[in-house]
Design a protein around this motif. Sequence first.
Motif, PDB file in Angstrom:
ATOM      1  N   THR A 187       0.816  -1.207   0.000  1.00 43.99           N
ATOM      2  CA  THR A 187       0.000   0.000   0.000  1.00 43.99           C
ATOM      3  C   THR A 187       0.858   1.268   0.000  1.00 43.99           C
ATOM      4  OG1 THR A 187      -1.836   1.119   1.124  1.00 43.99           O
ATOM      5  CG2 THR A 187      -0.153   0.139   2.540  1.00 43.99           C
ATOM      6  N   ALA A 188       0.298   2.297  -0.640  1.00 44.69           N
ATOM      7  CA  ALA A 188       0.821   3.640  -0.427  1.00 44.69           C
ATOM      8  C   ALA A 188       0.395   4.089   0.967  1.00 44.69           C
ATOM      9  CB  ALA A 188       0.257   4.575  -1.492  1.00 44.69           C
ATOM     10  N   TYR A 194      10.642  -5.196   2.216  1.00 43.71           N
ATOM     11  CA  TYR A 194      11.778  -4.347   1.853  1.00 43.71           C
ATOM     12  C   TYR A 194      12.156  -4.542   0.384  1.00 43.71           C
ATOM     13  CZ  TYR A 194      12.216  -5.824   6.754  1.00 43.71           C
ATOM     14  OH  TYR A 194      11.977  -6.175   8.063  1.00 43.71           O
ATOM     15  N   SER A 195      12.466  -3.468  -0.264  1.00 40.79           N
ATOM     16  CA  SER A 195      13.073  -3.559  -1.594  1.00 40.79           C
ATOM     17  C   SER A 195      14.442  -4.219  -1.449  1.00 40.79           C
ATOM     18  CB  SER A 195      13.234  -2.159  -2.185  1.00 40.79           C
ATOM     19  OG  SER A 195      14.156  -2.203  -3.250  1.00 40.79           O
ATOM     20  N   THR A 231       5.264   2.320   0.524  1.00 34.47           N
ATOM     21  CA  THR A 231       5.399   3.142   1.722  1.00 34.47           C
ATOM     22  C   THR A 231       6.851   3.169   2.159  1.00 34.47           C
ATOM     23  OG1 THR A 231       3.270   2.179   2.342  1.00 34.47           O
ATOM     24  CG2 THR A 231       4.381   3.464   4.024  1.00 34.47           C
ATOM     25  N   THR A 232       7.248   4.239   2.810  1.00 34.51           N
ATOM     26  CA  THR A 232       8.579   4.267   3.431  1.00 34.51           C
ATOM     27  C   THR A 232       8.479   3.791   4.887  1.00 34.51           C
ATOM     28  OG1 THR A 232       8.380   6.494   4.313  1.00 34.51           O
ATOM     29  CG2 THR A 232       9.210   6.298   2.053  1.00 34.51           C
ATOM     30  N   ALA A 233       9.615   3.504   5.455  1.00 35.64           N
ATOM     31  CA  ALA A 233       9.660   3.074   6.864  1.00 35.64           C
ATOM     32  C   ALA A 233       9.075   4.165   7.771  1.00 35.64           C
ATOM     33  CB  ALA A 233      11.099   2.764   7.252  1.00 35.64           C
ATOM     34  N   LYS A 234       9.387   5.420   7.471  1.00 40.91           N
ATOM     35  CA  LYS A 234       8.886   6.529   8.304  1.00 40.91           C
ATOM     36  C   LYS A 234       7.364   6.631   8.195  1.00 40.91           C
ATOM     37  CE  LYS A 234       9.442  11.502   9.005  1.00 40.91           C
ATOM     38  NZ  LYS A 234       9.961  12.740   8.414  1.00 40.91           N
ATOM     39  N   GLN A 235       6.868   6.471   6.982  1.00 40.18           N
ATOM     40  CA  GLN A 235       5.412   6.535   6.799  1.00 40.18           C
ATOM     41  C   GLN A 235       4.716   5.398   7.546  1.00 40.18           C
ATOM     42  OE1 GLN A 235       5.324   6.479   2.498  1.00 40.18           O
ATOM     43  NE2 GLN A 235       5.067   8.706   2.356  1.00 40.18           N
ATOM     44  N   GLU A 248      13.089   6.875   3.281  1.00 41.77           N
ATOM     45  CA  GLU A 248      12.684   8.231   2.879  1.00 41.77           C
ATOM     46  C   GLU A 248      13.532   8.765   1.719  1.00 41.77           C
ATOM     47  OE1 GLU A 248      10.284  10.771   4.044  1.00 41.77           O
ATOM     48  OE2 GLU A 248       9.309   8.851   4.463  1.00 41.77           O
ATOM     49  N   THR A 249      14.786   8.300   1.617  1.00 39.22           N
ATOM     50  CA  THR A 249      15.635   8.756   0.509  1.00 39.22           C
ATOM     51  C   THR A 249      15.064   8.352  -0.853  1.00 39.22           C
ATOM     52  OG1 THR A 249      16.930   6.779   1.051  1.00 39.22           O
ATOM     53  CG2 THR A 249      17.885   8.905   1.652  1.00 39.22           C
ATOM     54  N   GLU A 250      14.242   7.324  -0.860  1.00 44.78           N
ATOM     55  CA  GLU A 250      13.595   6.898  -2.129  1.00 44.78           C
ATOM     56  C   GLU A 250      12.105   7.218  -2.103  1.00 44.78           C
ATOM     57  OE1 GLU A 250      17.271   5.827  -2.402  1.00 44.78           O
ATOM     58  OE2 GLU A 250      16.132   4.856  -0.814  1.00 44.78           O
ATOM     59  N   GLN A 251      11.723   8.185  -1.290  1.00 42.79           N
ATOM     60  CA  GLN A 251      10.301   8.501  -1.125  1.00 42.79           C
ATOM     61  C   GLN A 251       9.634   8.849  -2.449  1.00 42.79           C
ATOM     62  OE1 GLN A 251       8.374  11.888   0.200  1.00 42.79           O
ATOM     63  NE2 GLN A 251       6.690  10.432   0.081  1.00 42.79           N
ATOM     64  N   HIS A 252      10.421   9.418  -3.382  1.00 46.20           N
ATOM     65  CA  HIS A 252       9.865   9.797  -4.689  1.00 46.20           C
ATOM     66  C   HIS A 252       9.352   8.586  -5.484  1.00 46.20           C
ATOM     67  CE1 HIS A 252      14.110   8.791  -5.163  1.00 46.20           C
ATOM     68  NE2 HIS A 252      13.845   8.484  -6.419  1.00 46.20           N
ATOM     69  N   LEU A 253       9.818   7.376  -5.119  1.00 42.51           N
ATOM     70  CA  LEU A 253       9.361   6.177  -5.833  1.00 42.51           C
ATOM     71  C   LEU A 253       7.991   5.695  -5.348  1.00 42.51           C
ATOM     72  CD1 LEU A 253      12.715   4.159  -5.920  1.00 42.51           C
ATOM     73  CD2 LEU A 253      11.682   5.473  -7.779  1.00 42.51           C
ATOM     74  N   CYS A 254       7.576   6.199  -4.187  1.00 39.63           N
ATOM     75  CA  CYS A 254       6.336   5.688  -3.581  1.00 39.63           C
ATOM     76  C   CYS A 254       5.095   6.026  -4.401  1.00 39.63           C
ATOM     77  CB  CYS A 254       6.178   6.231  -2.163  1.00 39.63           C
ATOM     78  SG  CYS A 254       7.367   5.539  -1.012  1.00 39.63           S
ATOM     79  N   ALA A 255       5.058   7.225  -4.971  1.00 37.07           N
ATOM     80  CA  ALA A 255       3.852   7.647  -5.688  1.00 37.07           C
ATOM     81  C   ALA A 255       3.587   6.733  -6.874  1.00 37.07           C
ATOM     82  CB  ALA A 255       4.008   9.093  -6.145  1.00 37.07           C
TER      83      ALA A 255
END
Lengths: 302, 302
Positions: free
Chosen positions: B211-212, B269-270, B247-251, B235-242
Amino acid sequence: MKLTILGCYSATPRKLNNPTAQVLEIKNHLFLVDCGEGTQVQLRKSKVKFSRIKHIFISHLHGDHFFGLPGLISTFRLLGREADLHIYGPKGIKEAITLLLKLGDSWTNYKLFFHELISKESELIYEDDNVTVHTIPLNHRVYTNGFLFREKPSPRTLNIEAVAKYKIDKSQFNNIKSGKDVIVDDRLTVANSKLTFDPPKTKSYAFCSDTAYKEDIIPQIKNVDLLYHEATFLETEQHLCAKTKHTTAKQAATIAKKASVGQLVLGHYSTRYKSLDSFKEEAQQVFENVLLADDGECFEIW
Amino acid sequence: MKLTILGCYSATPRKLNNPTAQVLEIKNHLFLVDCGEGTQVQLRKSKVKFSRIKHIFISHLHGDHFFGLPGLISTFRLLGREADLHIYGPKGIKEAITLLLKLGDSWTNYKLFFHELISKESELIYEDDNVTVHTIPLNHRVYTNGFLFREKPSPRTLNIEAVAKYKIDKSQFNNIKSGKDVIVDDRLTVANSKLTFDPPKTKSYAFCSDTAYKEDIIPQIKNVDLLYHEATFLETEQHLCAKTKHTTAKQAATIAKKASVGQLVLGHYSTRYKSLDSFKEEAQQVFENVLLADDGECFEIW
């Protein structure tokens, strides 16, 4: 030719037993034969470069020969594959793969070509400059083919000394390599055999799994260098062969003997057997040159 | 409740990284959640008895959550399964499995029930004496559900001493355990709280992958004891989420905090990341109680 066994056990994948899949390398070209669940992990373990696989041959649509294919196709996409992929297998394979891709909305960004097989007679299904692939119709519970890989003869090798002796111009070399005689000084015919050496012997490999004992295949696989033949059971379980349409080690060896093959590799063992030594012993009562396949093992075909 | 991670990596199966699958044990009842390629081998490694799995929940029809299912269904057949098997998953799952069984002429000799999901709202999809399972609608590239497992409250526990003191007849025990007060000697009402102890606390588990970032799920998973939430990226790859709807770990940690869950387990995990420590560190900036899933690991849910 080099054969790498990725999996050679029947039925269910286990911790140390992978279902059928193998890679045949012919002159830097990789052919994948069958693709049971877990094949892509086995490819990684064997350090096969995924992108070099351009042709996949599926014998039949039982899970232990086929259920790794959807995942492999998806992985090719995730790895950014661009090269075409050709899949040869029984009718229905296109519908199955297409449905799975559709449900996951995961269309490949490379071209996927399906070559669906329906013939009950052997047919040429692949050919390039180096190799031909024919189906070997087998006798199993569902429509099944084995595959016969045959190298094409290379051109004859120039005998450099002889060519120099007759002062033959370079423009003739291709004709000579293709086997033609040469006329020198407009009068002397020099036989090709004086100008060339025989090319390296062509090699051949036959994959036969799954099948009941089927003597009909013998003429087709006559004299192949390497025959992989399934041996699901030992003779003690021979009564199971009729129902399941599988072969015993002794029966596989009988096929190998009658076809005068170079070497026989056994595989597709039922996981009921704790040790594989009995397979070799049973087969060697009929045919001497028997090897046992094992996951991860390589066989050079001479 | 005990959660066993069979696989917790995204995308492609690798030598040491299995795609998503997990087993949740609730009072001796096993629920399989997702079934990526290789799940049946992971089940063997984890020594899970196959026959105890009677319900399988599939979040969505991407290969890394689903391509192990056809093989598992076939293996159940080969193992002689007779018990019914219930499969819950997105519409299309029945067509896919049925086609694969048809092509292999490998119909199961046990009953296979498909419960196809189409609703975009949470719904109760399973219930027995001990547990309810609701869908958690997620936001991914294809129709996807998480699953919320909630134990039902056990009956209250009898306070044997108190029951003896009031000389209450056994015929009343079930009423008392269900929370009712008791009238003694036709006149004295004894409050249930004097006759019973609180039952063990019910436990709950929420599985959310893929999920996003989706805050809509927070009310539904409020206060669950354990939340498994995907964290495909940092978060460094957050731009890939959209684009990928992950989801990122922080999200994931933000969801955990806002939902006041007991513990957060990260997974999916990727495989681009060599080490997983950064996932934990990033999540713990937001929510303290973070665990990292790993293949083969077990989590007791208290």
